[in-house]
Design an enzyme around this catalytic site. Structure first.
Site, PDB file in Angstrom:
ATOM      1  CG  ASN A   1      -4.519  -7.087   4.139  1.00  0.00           C
ATOM      2  OD1 ASN A   1      -3.830  -8.101   4.093  1.00  0.00           O
ATOM      3  ND2 ASN A   1      -4.919  -6.480   3.044  1.00  0.00           N
ATOM      4  N   GLY A   2      -7.904  -6.451   3.739  1.00  0.00           N
ATOM      5  CA  GLY A   2      -8.902  -7.305   3.116  1.00  0.00           C
ATOM      6  C   GLY A   2     -10.074  -6.472   2.640  1.00  0.00           C
TER       7      GLY A   2
ATOM      8  N   GLY B   1       0.824  -1.191   0.000  1.00  0.00           N
ATOM      9  CA  GLY B   1       0.000   0.000   0.000  1.00  0.00           C
ATOM     10  C   GLY B   1       0.861   1.243   0.000  1.00  0.00           C
TER      11      GLY B   1
END
Length: 487
Positions: free
Chosen positions: A123-124, A44
């Protein structure tokens, strides 16, 4: 004009959307988190954030756009984040944010509850976030961001449980999709993976008294932490003091780890499922050479992600490996809209052909994937302009024909080249002498499944290749997304 733009020539790659990191039991925990996030920067690059807790100063946070190195190395930022407990997050835009660059969308998110504050980093992607958001708003919740992850905080607030870990359990039992969560209270560091374990999360030991949670093992390496183990699918760990407790708050499910972590997302020096990512990618090249041989003079990677597979292809085929394309290591993000003249230079701003090596040669280019195909065409043009006699593409993943809804920035299906063209049509559209993708069975063999993919019981989530989604993307189905017809 948006102040921070992704590089305009990187839009032909799938992007992981987040990386998470947390540490407890060390002095200046935020500095450890900053190092961990730096190691996870590939997951990211749009923005990052850190939340830290100090008994005297309470919870403090810093959220910034841009690279970790440009923000979380400055004393005026890091001095505001004291304490022995901190978590952090790096992000691309999540599915819920629709490309928003509002600072309120940058994680970790924080909530103040009756039993104290808590922060979470996710995260996801939650596949029922839209439905949950509607329900929560109707019940009085006021959202501050466009991120699906904020639903978790609101669900925690609605829980009647008496402590933060139990409220996290309550909240995560309501969500669907993929999540690896790192959270913190005033005294606890908490890590959770969804029941299918789609996204990664690992546990490490820092010295004699500290613990760390990270999306990848490379995050542990940078702080000198000892890798202990992966957090299991469906597991929740609660770390307080020198004690690590493990819970199983979800119904048991068959693990479906994202296979694209092996292909592209994770750093090659990380370990996933007990396997070296580098070795898996090298083995993908070996399988490619067996499945799709071709007479040529050189095997060249499309840097940097195609390098391990190109090495494997060269080793198996006996065709010399060469750096036919050189990457400009200093071509980072753009902070202003590029002029049309610069935009027309295209991929040349990032990659340049080694002309003396390429001229007159039959070249095999090894890349990790083909998404829209636009970058592949530009690279092919560069190789031919440099005087190559032939250009052959070998792709280290099967055709990407379906979007991902589990935490990956994927174009809509109509913009995926493999969704609208056959392999031969893609070859002609890109304009190369040959184009071959590794088979799904070959990819599974490279990832350690000797018999290939078990169609009735696949080990990995491979929905972007197969169209078989292990978790129904209910929000997208509601919007009109058509699932693959049952065979």
């Amino acid at each position: 004009m948006r102040p921070f733009l992704s590089h305009p020539f990187d839009d032909d790659k799938l992007k992981e959307e987040c990386g998470v990191f947390g540490v407890v039991g060390v002095s200046d925990a935020a500095n450890f988190v900053a190092l961990g996030l730096h190691a996870l920067q590939h997951r990211g690059q749009e923005a990052g954030g850190i939340v830290a807790y100090d008994p005297d100063q309470g919870f403090n946070s810093a959220r910034r756009f841009g690279y970790v190195r440009d923000n979380f190395t400055k004393p005026d930022v890091m001095d505001t984040l004291p304490g022995q407990l901190a978590i952090g997050h790096v992000r691309y835009s999540t599915a819920g944010s629709k490309g928003s660059t509002a600072i309120r969308d940058v994680q970790p998110f924080f909530g103040e509850f009756s039993m104290g504050g808590a922060a979470i980093a996710h995260n996801g992607n939650l596949t029922n976030a839209a439905a949950l958001r509607r329900e929560l708003i109707e019940r009085g919740s006021i959202f501050q961001s466009s991120s699906d992850s904020e639903c978790i905080i609101h669900l925690m607030a609605r829980s009647i449980q008496k402590n933060i870990p139990e409220r996290i359990k309550d909240a995560l039992r309501r969500v669907e999709g993929a999540f690896s969560v790192v959270a913190m209270t005033r005294t606890k560091l908490i890590g959770v993976r969804d029941p299918l374990g789609v996204r990664p999360l690992v546990l490490g030991r820092v010295g004699d008294s500290g613990w760390a949670l990270s999306s990848e093992t490379c995050g542990l390496d940078i702080i000198g932490a000892e890798f202990i183990r992966e957090i299991d699918p469906g597991e929740m760990v609660v770390i307080e003091g020198n004690k690590v407790e493990s819970f199983r708050p979800f119904a048991p499910a068959k693990s479906r780890f994202c296979i694209f972590e092996h292909v592209y997302f994770s750093r090659p020096d990380s370990i996933l499922g007990g396997r070296s990512v580098y070795e898996t990618r090298r083995q993908i090249g070996v399988e490619l050479a067996r499945e799709a041989p071709v007479d040529a003079d050189l095997v060249c990677p499309v840097p940097d992600s195609g390098t391990p597979a190109a090495i494997g292809y060269s080793q198996e085929s006996g065709i010399p490996y060469a750096m036919g394309i050189i990457r400009n290591q200093y071509m980072g993000r753009t902070f202003i809209e590029p002029t049309e003249q610069i935009r027309n230079m295209g991929v040349r701003l990032k990659l340049n052909v080694n002309r003396a090596l390429i001229k007159g040669k039959r070249v095999i280019l090894v890349d990790d994937s083909v998404v829209r195909g636009t970058t592949s065409r530009k690279i092919k043009d560069m190789i031919l302009d440099a005087g190559a006699a032939e250009v052959h593409f070998r792709i280290a993943s099967p055709p990407t024909a379906w979007p991902c809804f589990y935490g990956v920035d994927t174009p809509e299906r109509s913009k995926l080249l493999a969704a609208t063209m056959s392999e031969d049509e893609m070859r002609d559209w890109i304009g190369v002498d040959s184009l071959k993708f590794i088979s799904l069975d070959g990819l599974y063999r490279a990832a350690g499944e000797a018999q290939g993919r078990d169609a009735a019981n696949p080990r990995y989530c491979d929905a972007c290749f197969s169209g078989e989604y292990p978790i129904a993307p209910s929000d997208k189905i509601e919007e009109g997304f058509e699932m693959k017809a049952a065979q």
